[in-house]
Design a protein around this motif. Structure first.
Motif, PDB file in Angstrom:
ATOM      1  N   GLU A   1      45.386  58.344  11.767  1.00 43.80           N
ATOM      2  CA  GLU A   1      45.559  58.615  12.970  1.00 43.80           C
ATOM      3  C   GLU A   1      44.508  59.099  13.841  1.00 43.80           C
ATOM      4  N   GLU A   2      43.914  60.140  13.136  1.00 42.97           N
ATOM      5  CA  GLU A   2      42.826  60.705  14.236  1.00 42.97           C
ATOM      6  C   GLU A   2      41.980  61.506  13.248  1.00 42.97           C
ATOM      7  N   VAL A   3      40.658  62.031  13.531  1.00 44.97           N
ATOM      8  CA  VAL A   3      39.827  62.860  12.781  1.00 44.97           C
ATOM      9  C   VAL A   3      40.621  64.295  12.664  1.00 44.97           C
ATOM     10  N   ASP A   4      40.504  64.786  11.589  1.00 45.75           N
ATOM     11  CA  ASP A   4      41.121  66.039  11.335  1.00 45.75           C
ATOM     12  C   ASP A   4      40.482  66.936  12.352  1.00 45.75           C
ATOM     13  N   ALA A   5      41.338  67.750  13.067  1.00 46.03           N
ATOM     14  CA  ALA A   5      40.689  68.627  13.906  1.00 46.03           C
ATOM     15  C   ALA A   5      40.045  69.769  13.592  1.00 46.03           C
ATOM     16  N   SER A   6      40.565  70.327  12.106  1.00 43.55           N
ATOM     17  CA  SER A   6      39.672  71.479  11.695  1.00 43.55           C
ATOM     18  C   SER A   6      38.380  71.198  11.360  1.00 43.55           C
ATOM     19  N   LYS A   7      38.189  69.968  11.145  1.00 43.84           N
ATOM     20  CA  LYS A   7      36.504  69.352  10.838  1.00 43.84           C
ATOM     21  C   LYS A   7      35.645  69.138  12.119  1.00 43.84           C
ATOM     22  N   LEU A   8      36.344  69.409  13.401  1.00 47.23           N
ATOM     23  CA  LEU A   8      35.432  69.203  14.605  1.00 47.23           C
ATOM     24  C   LEU A   8      35.025  70.437  15.041  1.00 47.23           C
ATOM     25  N   GLN A   9      34.859  71.612  14.219  1.00 50.49           N
ATOM     26  CA  GLN A   9      34.277  72.884  14.615  1.00 50.49           C
ATOM     27  C   GLN A   9      33.287  73.505  13.692  1.00 50.49           C
ATOM     28  N   LEU A  10      32.749  74.431  14.262  1.00 52.13           N
ATOM     29  CA  LEU A  10      31.618  75.064  13.294  1.00 52.13           C
ATOM     30  C   LEU A  10      32.556  75.910  12.271  1.00 52.13           C
ATOM     31  N   PRO A  11      32.353  76.176  11.053  1.00 59.73           N
ATOM     32  CA  PRO A  11      32.872  77.335  10.338  1.00 59.73           C
ATOM     33  C   PRO A  11      32.599  78.646  10.717  1.00 59.73           C
ATOM     34  N   PRO A  12      33.485  79.450  10.526  1.00 55.28           N
ATOM     35  CA  PRO A  12      33.182  80.990  10.919  1.00 55.28           C
ATOM     36  C   PRO A  12      31.957  81.408  10.470  1.00 55.28           C
ATOM     37  N   GLY A  13      31.202  82.049  11.206  1.00 53.45           N
ATOM     38  CA  GLY A  13      29.979  82.980  10.866  1.00 53.45           C
ATOM     39  C   GLY A  13      28.674  81.935  11.226  1.00 53.45           C
ATOM     40  N   TYR A  14      28.880  80.917  11.772  1.00 46.34           N
ATOM     41  CA  TYR A  14      27.835  80.086  12.087  1.00 46.34           C
ATOM     42  C   TYR A  14      27.170  80.549  13.418  1.00 46.34           C
ATOM     43  N   GLY A  15      25.890  80.351  13.448  1.00 44.15           N
ATOM     44  CA  GLY A  15      25.067  80.591  14.658  1.00 44.15           C
ATOM     45  C   GLY A  15      23.836  81.426  14.366  1.00 44.15           C
ATOM     46  N   PRO A  16      22.863  81.769  15.160  1.00 38.14           N
ATOM     47  CA  PRO A  16      22.836  80.954  16.619  1.00 38.14           C
ATOM     48  C   PRO A  16      22.407  79.349  16.448  1.00 38.14           C
ATOM     49  N   GLU A  17      22.573  78.819  17.571  1.00 34.58           N
ATOM     50  CA  GLU A  17      21.805  77.424  17.601  1.00 34.58           C
ATOM     51  C   GLU A  17      20.368  77.309  17.647  1.00 34.58           C
ATOM     52  N   VAL A  18      20.069  76.391  16.996  1.00 32.25           N
ATOM     53  CA  VAL A  18      18.445  76.274  16.662  1.00 32.25           C
ATOM     54  C   VAL A  18      17.830  75.821  17.961  1.00 32.25           C
ATOM     55  N   GLN A  19      16.737  76.472  18.269  1.00 38.11           N
ATOM     56  CA  GLN A  19      16.204  76.293  19.709  1.00 38.11           C
ATOM     57  C   GLN A  19      14.785  75.363  19.401  1.00 38.11           C
ATOM     58  N   ALA A  20      14.624  74.483  20.210  1.00 38.95           N
ATOM     59  CA  ALA A  20      13.259  73.662  20.169  1.00 38.95           C
ATOM     60  C   ALA A  20      12.190  74.511  20.034  1.00 38.95           C
ATOM     61  N   GLY A  21      11.020  74.259  19.341  1.00 41.71           N
ATOM     62  CA  GLY A  21       9.926  74.916  19.352  1.00 41.71           C
ATOM     63  C   GLY A  21       9.026  74.694  20.604  1.00 41.71           C
ATOM     64  N   ASP A  22       8.042  75.571  21.024  1.00 44.18           N
ATOM     65  CA  ASP A  22       7.386  75.430  21.986  1.00 44.18           C
ATOM     66  C   ASP A  22       6.188  74.351  21.639  1.00 44.18           C
ATOM     67  N   GLY A  23       6.052  74.246  20.371  1.00 43.40           N
ATOM     68  CA  GLY A  23       4.858  73.562  19.967  1.00 43.40           C
ATOM     69  C   GLY A  23       3.283  74.139  20.120  1.00 43.40           C
ATOM     70  N   ILE A  24       3.384  75.152  20.737  1.00 46.07           N
ATOM     71  CA  ILE A  24       2.003  76.052  20.654  1.00 46.07           C
ATOM     72  C   ILE A  24       1.980  76.468  19.485  1.00 46.07           C
ATOM     73  N   LEU A  25       0.848  76.217  18.784  1.00 42.53           N
ATOM     74  CA  LEU A  25       0.238  76.810  17.626  1.00 42.53           C
ATOM     75  C   LEU A  25      -0.532  78.280  18.045  1.00 42.53           C
ATOM     76  N   VAL A  26      -0.041  79.399  17.047  1.00 43.05           N
ATOM     77  CA  VAL A  26      -0.697  80.841  17.224  1.00 43.05           C
ATOM     78  C   VAL A  26      -1.242  81.158  15.838  1.00 43.05           C
ATOM     79  N   ALA A  27      -2.164  81.813  15.743  1.00 44.09           N
ATOM     80  CA  ALA A  27      -2.686  82.501  14.441  1.00 44.09           C
ATOM     81  C   ALA A  27      -2.640  83.911  14.730  1.00 44.09           C
ATOM     82  N   LYS A  28      -2.044  84.277  13.725  1.00 48.76           N
ATOM     83  CA  LYS A  28      -1.829  85.711  13.352  1.00 48.76           C
ATOM     84  C   LYS A  28      -2.290  86.250  12.202  1.00 48.76           C
ATOM     85  N   GLU A  29      -2.945  87.228  12.129  1.00 50.78           N
ATOM     86  CA  GLU A  29      -3.808  87.891  10.961  1.00 50.78           C
ATOM     87  C   GLU A  29      -2.614  88.516  10.070  1.00 50.78           C
TER      88      GLU A  29
END
Length: 486
Positions: free
Chosen positions: A256-284
């Motif tokens: 009939e439809e996609v199970d609504a319980s599957k259309l959400q993040l499980p409890p405890g998930y986060g944060p969202e992955v943010q895209a990297g800036d692509g700027i390499l840095v070197a740290k000693e």
């Protein structure tokens, strides 16, 4: 004479008219035959054309996962995935649970879904993302369906059957000897796609997307609950004669439809992955030892300064990364020379950027098996003579860095480096720990073997730098990982 001339001209005109008329009749018959055949297909698929929500369980074998990720480059292996999807075509909802069984007991249990407002990707086991998730955007449904439609013959033919302008966009040709009819469709994306059908059963046999150089072969038709569909699909790309994927459709159901319980993040998930800036840095991170990464830390490498020379570890994942790493080091240490780069193992994700180093005369440190695999890598075929190799031996010590070479179920030969004085290990694909230090629920046996090795050798460990994602794995996190379920 004049009468004869007129008569001759009239006869020739009549003959020309007849020729043209016959050609027009022939063209009309051919066009009519195309429309007639499309009509037959619509009748054949009539029972399935009203299906707008369904679930599909299938499994498939990969010839290569993410390309050239073989255990042994000499014997390309396949890995198996099990996939369970639910789709609502009208609402543009979907749920996709993809479980990949990699070598050595690695199990990647991934989920992506889309509801009315968002589309996310997360992991159940936490191998790479931990509790973080990706925001895929609402366009993900179309990307998902473009891939998954090819698994179901009566779904993938719908653009052909829904074509409003058959005369202009579909042509037909028959192979009487083979007993097949092929319809060539120029679709809404301007792709040229051949659909080959059996004349007797009208079952779809192949789809050849000439624009994308993708061929799909459908076989093993069976009927379940009144619906007939192909249980096996072989997928070929870029003219290859061996299928990249072999899919087996195990279970199809109308829902009939996609199970609504599957259309959400499980409890405890986060944060969202943010895209990297692509700027390499070197740290000693220790005296003369530098970590190279960007804001996302998806790829990490290190380099060690020894007098006037520098050795790099793990920066050859792809050409852009290699170039940026070299430029960063030279900008920071213009008076020093990059002498060598160490390769942990010879899978594509770890060596594709080696050519950048080789062109600059930087030698490659690797075990003898990995060197052979690098030499066999197709993209290096034209330049391999310019590569300079130095074979490393198990437990060899070079400028305070000791190399260990293990037999691993991830790669036939796989090395890591231990900076003894600093108590720092650099490794790739032995230990998968997410950026947020989530302990994975399931670990492969090669991870446990790696930890056993460290313990047996009583290596000093203050920090483990992963080539991927987590560049600061503590001894405590490593020990907790060991106790994850197998």
């Amino acid at each position: 004479m004049f009468k004869n001339f007129v008569h001759t001209r009239s006869a020739k005109g009549l003959l020309s008219c007849v020729t043209v008329c016959l050609a027009l009749i022939s063209m009309n018959v051919w066009a009519g035959e195309t429309e007639t055949f499309v009509g037959k297909l619509k009748n054949h698929y009539e029972k399935t054309r009203s299906i707008t929500a369904f679930s599909l369980n299938y499994h498939f074998l990969n010839k290569q996962f993410r390309s050239h990720g073989y255990w042994d480059y000499q014997v390309p292996n396949r890995v198996m995935s099990v996939r369970m999807v639910e789709v609502d075509l009208d609402k543009k909802h979907f749920y996709d649970n993809d479980i990949l069984y990699g070598p050595g007991g690695e199990i990647l249990d991934r989920v992506q879904f889309q509801n009315d407002t968002h589309s996310y990707f997360y992991e159940k086991n936490g191998n790479y993302l931990g509790k973080r998730y990706f925001n895929e955007g609402l366009g993900n449904f179309d990307r998902f369906m473009h891939y998954h439609a090819f698994n179901i013959d009566f779904i993938v033919v719908r653009p052909l059957l829904d074509e409003a302008n058959v005369a202009d966009n579909i042509t037909l040709r028959r192979d009487e000897k083979a007993g097949t009819t092929t319809l060539t469709h120029k679709n809404a994306l301007d792709h040229v796609v051949d659909y080959e059908f059996s004349n007797n059963s009208l079952q779809l046999l192949t789809i050849n997307n000439k624009t994308r150089k993708a061929l799909y072969v459908y076989d093993d038709y069976q009927t379940t609950r009144g619906i007939t569909f192909a249980r096996q699909v072989k997928k070929y790309y870029n003219g290859e004669t061996v299928p990249a994927y072999i899919s087996f459709n195990d279970k199809f159901e109308i829902i009939e439809e996609v199970d609504a319980s599957k259309l959400q993040l499980p409890p405890g998930y986060g944060p969202e992955v943010q895209a990297g800036d692509g700027i390499l840095v070197a740290k000693e991170i220790a005296t003369g030892l530098y970590l190279v990464t960007d804001s996302a830390a998806w790829r990490n490498s290190v380099f060690k300064v020894n007098g006037d020379e520098i050795t790099v570890f793990g920066a050859a994942g792809y050409p852009e990364l290699a170039t940026k790493t070299i430029n960063l080091i030279r900008a920071q240490f213009p008076e020093k020379k990059i002498r060598a780069i160490h390769v942990t193992h010879a899978q594509e994700a770890d060596i594709a950027g080696l050519g950048v180093f080789a062109k600059q005369g930087i030698e490659i440190l690797a075990d003898d098996y990995s060197i052979a695999a690098i030499k066999a890598y197709p993209d290096f075929a034209n330049d391999i003579e310019d590569f300079k190799f130095t074979v490393i031996k198990d437990e060899q010590l070079i400028n305070g860095a000791r190399f260990y070479i293990l037999e691993s179920m991830h790669s036939k030969r796989q090395s890591f480096v231990h900076f003894e004085r600093e108590g720092i290990i650099f490794q790739a694909d032995f230990l998968h720990i997410a950026y947020d230090n989530t302990i994975p629920k399931v670990i492969p046996n090669y991870t446990r073997a790696f930890i056993d090795f460290i313990r047996d050798k009583q290596l000093k460990v203050n920090r483990i730098v992963g080539n991927y994602q987590n560049n600061n794995i503590s001894l405590e996190v490593m020990n907790k990982t060991y106790n994850s379920l197998m």
